[in-house]
Design an enzyme around this catalytic site. Structure first.
Site, mmCIF file in Angstrom:
data_model
loop_
_atom_site.group_PDB
_atom_site.id
_atom_site.type_symbol
_atom_site.label_atom_id
_atom_site.label_comp_id
_atom_site.label_asym_id
_atom_site.label_seq_id
_atom_site.Cartn_x
_atom_site.Cartn_y
_atom_site.Cartn_z
ATOM 1 N N GLY A 104 -25.857 30.767 -18.058
ATOM 2 C CA GLY A 104 -26.941 29.787 -18.121
ATOM 3 C C GLY A 104 -27.638 29.785 -19.474
ATOM 4 O O GLY A 104 -28.261 28.777 -19.849
ATOM 5 N N GLU A 127 -19.423 33.717 -16.215
ATOM 6 C CA GLU A 127 -19.666 33.606 -14.771
ATOM 7 C C GLU A 127 -18.466 34.050 -13.947
ATOM 8 O O GLU A 127 -18.611 34.656 -12.886
ATOM 9 C CB GLU A 127 -20.033 32.156 -14.407
HETATM 10 C C1 3H9 Z 1 -25.260 32.309 -14.722
HETATM 11 O O1 3H9 Z 1 -25.802 32.243 -15.758
HETATM 12 C C2 3H9 Z 1 -25.072 31.136 -13.796
HETATM 13 C C3 3H9 Z 1 -25.302 29.822 -14.458
HETATM 14 O O2 3H9 Z 1 -24.099 29.258 -14.897
HETATM 15 C C4 3H9 Z 1 -25.855 28.833 -13.465
HETATM 16 C C5 3H9 Z 1 -27.300 28.860 -13.299
HETATM 17 C C6 3H9 Z 1 -27.823 27.750 -12.423
HETATM 18 N N1 3H9 Z 1 -29.633 38.899 -14.471
HETATM 19 O O3 3H9 Z 1 -26.171 45.341 -19.316
HETATM 20 P P1 3H9 Z 1 -27.411 45.988 -19.779
HETATM 21 C C7 3H9 Z 1 -30.188 43.565 -16.531
HETATM 22 S S1 3H9 Z 1 -24.660 33.791 -14.121
HETATM 23 C C8 3H9 Z 1 -30.374 39.933 -14.059
HETATM 24 O O4 3H9 Z 1 -27.587 47.435 -19.507
HETATM 25 P P2 3H9 Z 1 -26.611 45.549 -22.489
HETATM 26 C C9 3H9 Z 1 -29.272 44.724 -16.223
HETATM 27 O O5 3H9 Z 1 -29.044 44.859 -14.847
HETATM 28 C C10 3H9 Z 1 -25.120 34.965 -15.370
HETATM 29 N N2 3H9 Z 1 -30.404 41.126 -14.695
HETATM 30 O O6 3H9 Z 1 -27.676 45.726 -21.331
HETATM 31 C C11 3H9 Z 1 -30.057 45.872 -16.804
HETATM 32 O O7 3H9 Z 1 -31.078 46.188 -15.883
HETATM 33 P P3 3H9 Z 1 -31.551 47.694 -15.656
HETATM 34 C C12 3H9 Z 1 -24.251 34.905 -16.547
HETATM 35 C C13 3H9 Z 1 -29.650 41.257 -15.781
HETATM 36 O O8 3H9 Z 1 -27.394 45.365 -23.724
HETATM 37 C C14 3H9 Z 1 -30.705 45.258 -18.042
HETATM 38 O O9 3H9 Z 1 -30.714 43.851 -17.813
HETATM 39 N N3 3H9 Z 1 -24.572 35.996 -17.435
HETATM 40 C C15 3H9 Z 1 -28.846 40.216 -16.255
HETATM 41 O O10 3H9 Z 1 -25.589 46.648 -22.406
HETATM 42 C C16 3H9 Z 1 -29.970 45.547 -19.311
HETATM 43 O O11 3H9 Z 1 -28.607 45.171 -19.140
HETATM 44 C C17 3H9 Z 1 -23.989 37.186 -17.350
HETATM 45 O O12 3H9 Z 1 -23.126 37.403 -16.538
HETATM 46 C C18 3H9 Z 1 -28.857 38.988 -15.548
HETATM 47 N N4 3H9 Z 1 -28.120 37.929 -15.950
HETATM 48 O O13 3H9 Z 1 -25.819 44.215 -22.159
HETATM 49 C C19 3H9 Z 1 -24.465 38.232 -18.309
HETATM 50 N N5 3H9 Z 1 -28.190 40.639 -17.352
HETATM 51 O O14 3H9 Z 1 -32.081 48.126 -16.990
HETATM 52 C C20 3H9 Z 1 -24.736 39.538 -17.594
HETATM 53 C C21 3H9 Z 1 -28.587 41.910 -17.561
HETATM 54 O O15 3H9 Z 1 -32.522 47.601 -14.553
HETATM 55 N N6 3H9 Z 1 -25.270 40.537 -18.478
HETATM 56 N N7 3H9 Z 1 -29.473 42.290 -16.621
HETATM 57 O O16 3H9 Z 1 -30.290 48.442 -15.280
HETATM 58 C C22 3H9 Z 1 -24.524 41.212 -19.364
HETATM 59 O O17 3H9 Z 1 -23.345 40.990 -19.516
HETATM 60 C C23 3H9 Z 1 -25.185 42.300 -20.151
HETATM 61 O O18 3H9 Z 1 -26.342 42.697 -19.463
HETATM 62 C C24 3H9 Z 1 -25.597 41.880 -21.585
HETATM 63 C C25 3H9 Z 1 -26.475 42.999 -22.212
HETATM 64 C C26 3H9 Z 1 -24.312 41.700 -22.390
HETATM 65 C C27 3H9 Z 1 -26.396 40.640 -21.581
#
Ligand code: 3H9
Length: 705
Positions: A104, A127
């Site tokens: 998103g 996603e």
């Molecule tokens: C989407 O976008 C759907 C849309 O198409 C439609 C919408 C209508 N949400 O990984 P880290 C938390 S689907 C909630 O250790 P890094 C994570 O749990 C989404 N929480 O850091 C952690 O929490 P905690 C598409 C999230 O620097 C903290 O943030 N996006 C989310 O190693 C730190 O994360 C993805 O799939 C989230 N989206 O890596 C991206 N993201 O400290 C998913 C992170 O409590 N995220 N958290 O354990 C990632 O791939 C990695 O977190 C990122 C950072 C690369 C961003």
């Protein structure tokens, strides 16, 4: 401006700045999308504002939707979704991207008129990796911007695309100098403020013509293997295909429908669970999160065998200069030759560029003696798996390593405390169990010895992540966590064969379940002689050791696996395809008869799956009971990254919950009656079943020893 506001509106002269401030990653949590819309309205209503910049506070632009909100009942969607209204703004909006613009987040950026990014930024639509498809117009806008072919590649892989590449692809309009994002984006906004008409991706369809039916058919074929049993990758393709066939709004409506169908699926739930389990595994409750880590800038590896070489490669592959040594110059030379050959194979296969290979190889420094390691801050010993050999090496290392150096021993099963006591500083030692091949496999099991200091463990966990691994903590019990929980699975494979299942039946069940390869084909790949030797040793050590006559008979017939073109299967020379062999069926039948083992013909696929996996669930509960694992989800992470467990099933314990904790327990209890002690149910499992507590919530029942 109110404290704690998720989205703020500020001004830099004639440029309005919309700042998303939702730590840690600026996810689009409730309040953020509406905040963006409100700020946009403010900018459009303010006559002094000519253009706007959308930027993230903290370490990132926007990492996507708030994944934690999925599956929760939410408020009805806003009437004006930010990604629908931004590109309709009469004043231009420029997305300023640092950190991550994912899911998103990228969809929000694509709904802006322009995008500026710093070189370290990454963009992507990941996603699919959490079992869904982009749901905020990504499947409709990206193909319009870069063409359906490239869009399909990005959307079905979920790859993070570096900013410079995104610039070349046309996703990013301008690269800003690192650290100067805001001022560059503001200057850019000022430059384009009066440009008309504004570029609106939804209105451009020039690139869609390449979206021929063949393109989509070929894509479906090319993902068939890795997308087995999954729906999300196909939904991604369907939505991109719709972008090529339908007007924007209709394509977007289809995307939304597919998204809504997919987000509540078991596939999506399992993958979300895996995502959070992989973050949880890094948290060790008994170690404060602000524990100061020890330095690990100058690593060394002792032992240049297959394992030591693979470990050195893991360091070099991740930018570290690493020293490596072995007992003799010849062994070291052989080890370096093996490393070189491994890299050269990757170059030949096309998975590594020649110049990158040269850079990596040059980072591995062979040194003749342990004395050369005296300036290293961390040493990983990976010598032969025998206690006296390891003890001797550690006595020598103890004499040369500087005070405070991290002492890590790579072992798949030797008691860490015994090795630690060979040094004068057992508090500095931990086990680090790499999985073979060490430069490829992701799992990095960190093992706590009785005296290991917290910072030694925390640094090992962090070091694993720095060299591209998934770290997980285990207590120092026999077999630690991963292999111990997997051992009963291996035992059941052999026992099912004794009872009359054929290798091809067992492998098919596990492949259909989602494993990339069946356990018997894996055994052939690794070599059957290793297990044979282990069984011999164990039989000599333990008088009650349960022999495995059929597995032994296969090896005694000279069938050592792929290397002899015959094992549990036969192989044509130069071809690794496992082919069922009537000779194996004969050996199985005759050996069973000779050993008085009764065979039966009613072994079902369901029994095979449950015998293999429930045996391991039971063992995992025993490990938790003893405090040698912190959480069930750690078991799951280890199975995903150590044993190829299908990710879209969440992990061993998560999957077992899909059957139900009570049913799992009852089945184990009934097999206990039928087969005896090896199926003795764990007390903890019984308690969980009685309370109806899901297995995925199981936790250590004691402090880690
Ligand atoms: C989407 O976008 C759907 C849309 O198409 C439609 C919408 C209508 N949400 O990984 P880290 C938390 S689907 C909630 O250790 P890094 C994570 O749990 C989404 N929480 O850091 C952690 O929490 P905690 C598409 C999230 O620097 C903290 O943030 N996006 C989310 O190693 C730190 O994360 C993805 O799939 C989230 N989206 O890596 C991206 N993201 O400290 C998913 C992170 O409590 N995220 N958290 O354990 C990632 O791939 C990695 O977190 C990122 C950072 C690369 C961003």
């Amino acid at each position: 401006m109110a404290e704690g506001e998720l989205v703020r509106f500020e001004k830099d002269g004639d440029i309005g700045i919309i700042i998303v401030d939702n730590p840690p990653v600026n996810a689009l949590s409730p309040g953020v999308p509406q905040g963006i819309v409100d700020a946009l309205d403010k900018g459009n209503a303010d006559a002094s504002v000519k253009a706007m910049v959308l930027i993230g506070a903290g370490r990132s632009f926007i990492a996507g939707a708030d994944i934690r909100q999925f599956g929760k009942s939410s408020a009805p969607p806003p009437t004006r979704r930010h990604y629908d209204v931004m590109d309709q703004s009469p004043k231009p909006v420029v997305a300023a991207i640092h950190g991550y613009a994912l899911g998103g987040g990228l969809e929000t950026a694509l709904a802006c008129h322009y995008r500026v990014a710093v070189p370290s930024a990454k963009v992507g639509l990941p996603e699919v990796l959490i079992g869904i498809l982009p749901g905020a117009g990504g499947t409709q806008r990206l193909p319009r911007l870069i063409g359906p072919k490239l869009a399909l590649e990005m959307i079905t892989s979920g790859r993070h695309v570096p900013a410079e590449e995104a610039h070349k692809l046309g996703i990013v309009d301008e690269i800003a100098p690192e650290g100067k994002l805001k001022e560059t984006a503001v200057a850019f906004a000022r430059k384009i403020a009066d440009k008309k008409p504004l570029p609106v991706i939804r209105d451009s369809d020039g690139k869609l013509a390449e979206g021929t039916p063949e393109l989509f058919d070929n894509m479906r074929k090319s993902i068939a293997r890795r997308a087995r049993n999954q729906r999300a990758p196909y939904a991604c393709i369907e939505a991109v295909e719709a972008a090529c066939k339908l007007p924007f709004d209709e394509g977007a409506a289809l995307e939304r429908k597919l998204f809504d169908e997919q987000v509540g699926s078991e596939e999506a739930k399992s993958l979300r669970y895996a995502f959070f389990a992989e973050r949880e595994v890094n948290k060790i409750p008994f170690i404060p999160s602000d524990t100061k880590l020890r330095p690990t800038d100058n690593p060394a590896v002792v032992g240049a065998g297959t394992m030591g070489g693979g470990i050195a490669m893991s360091f070099a592959d991740n930018g570290y200069d690493v020293k490596i040594t072995d007992a003799t110059p010849e062994a070291l030379e052989r080890g370096m030759a093996r490393i070189k050959a491994n890299y050269e194979t990757s170059v030949k296969r096309g998975s590594l560029a020649q110049d990158e290979y040269e850079r990596r190889f040059a980072r591995i420094h062979p040194v003749p003696s342990f004395d050369d390691l005296s300036d290293c801050d961390v040493v990983i010993e990976a010598v032969f798996e025998q206690i006296p050999v390891k003890e001797e090496v550690w006595k020598k290392l103890d004499a040369v390593m500087p005070p405070g150096a991290l002492l890590y021993t790579n072992t798949s099963g030797i008691d860490i405390d015994i090795i630690a006591e060979a040094t004068s500083r057992p508090q500095d030692m931990a086990g680090t169990h790499f999985f073979a091949p060490a430069n490829v496999m992701k799992l990095f099991e960190v093992v706590k010895g009785t005296k290991t200091e917290n910072d030694v463990l925390a640094t090992a966990m962090a070091l694993g992540r720095k060299i591209g691994k998934v770290s997980g903590l285990a207590g120092n019990g026999d077999g630690f966590l991963a292999n111990r929980s997997r051992a009963p699975f291996g035992m059941e494979v052999n026992l099912l064969i004794e009872e009359g299942a054929l290798p091809e039946q067992i492998d098919k069940v596990m492949i259909d379940f989602g494993y990339p390869i069946g356990p018997l084909a894996v055994a052939d790949l690794s070599g059957l002689d290793i297990g044979f030797d282990t069984r011999r040793r164990r039989a000599a050590m333990y008088p009650n050791y349960r022999k495995q006559p059929i597995a032994d008979a296969i090896v005694e017939a000279g069938r050592l696996g792929q290397k002899t073109n015959a094992g549990w299967y036969k192989y044509e020379p130069g071809d690794r395809t496992p082919r069922p062999d009537p000779e194996v069926a004969r050996i199985i039948k005759e050996t069973a008869a000779a050993n008085g083992i009764e065979q039966r013909s009613d072994i079902t696929d369901d029994e095979i799956l449950k015998r293999l996996l429930f045996a391991s669930v039971n063992e995992a509960c025993k490990i938790l009971e003893e405090g040698c694992a912190l959480r069930a989800s750690d078991v799951d992470v280890m199975w995903l990254h150590g044993f190829g467990f299908p990710r879209y099933r969440g992990g061993l314990m998560y999957w077992a919950d899909t059957i139900g904790v009570r049913e799992v327990y009852n089945q184990i209890a009934s097999w206990h009656q039928r087969y005896g002690d090896r199926w003795r149910p764990s007390n903890y499992l019984r308690q969980l079943a009685e309370a109806g507590t899901p297995l995925k919530e199981a936790k250590a029942q004691k402090a880690m020893p």
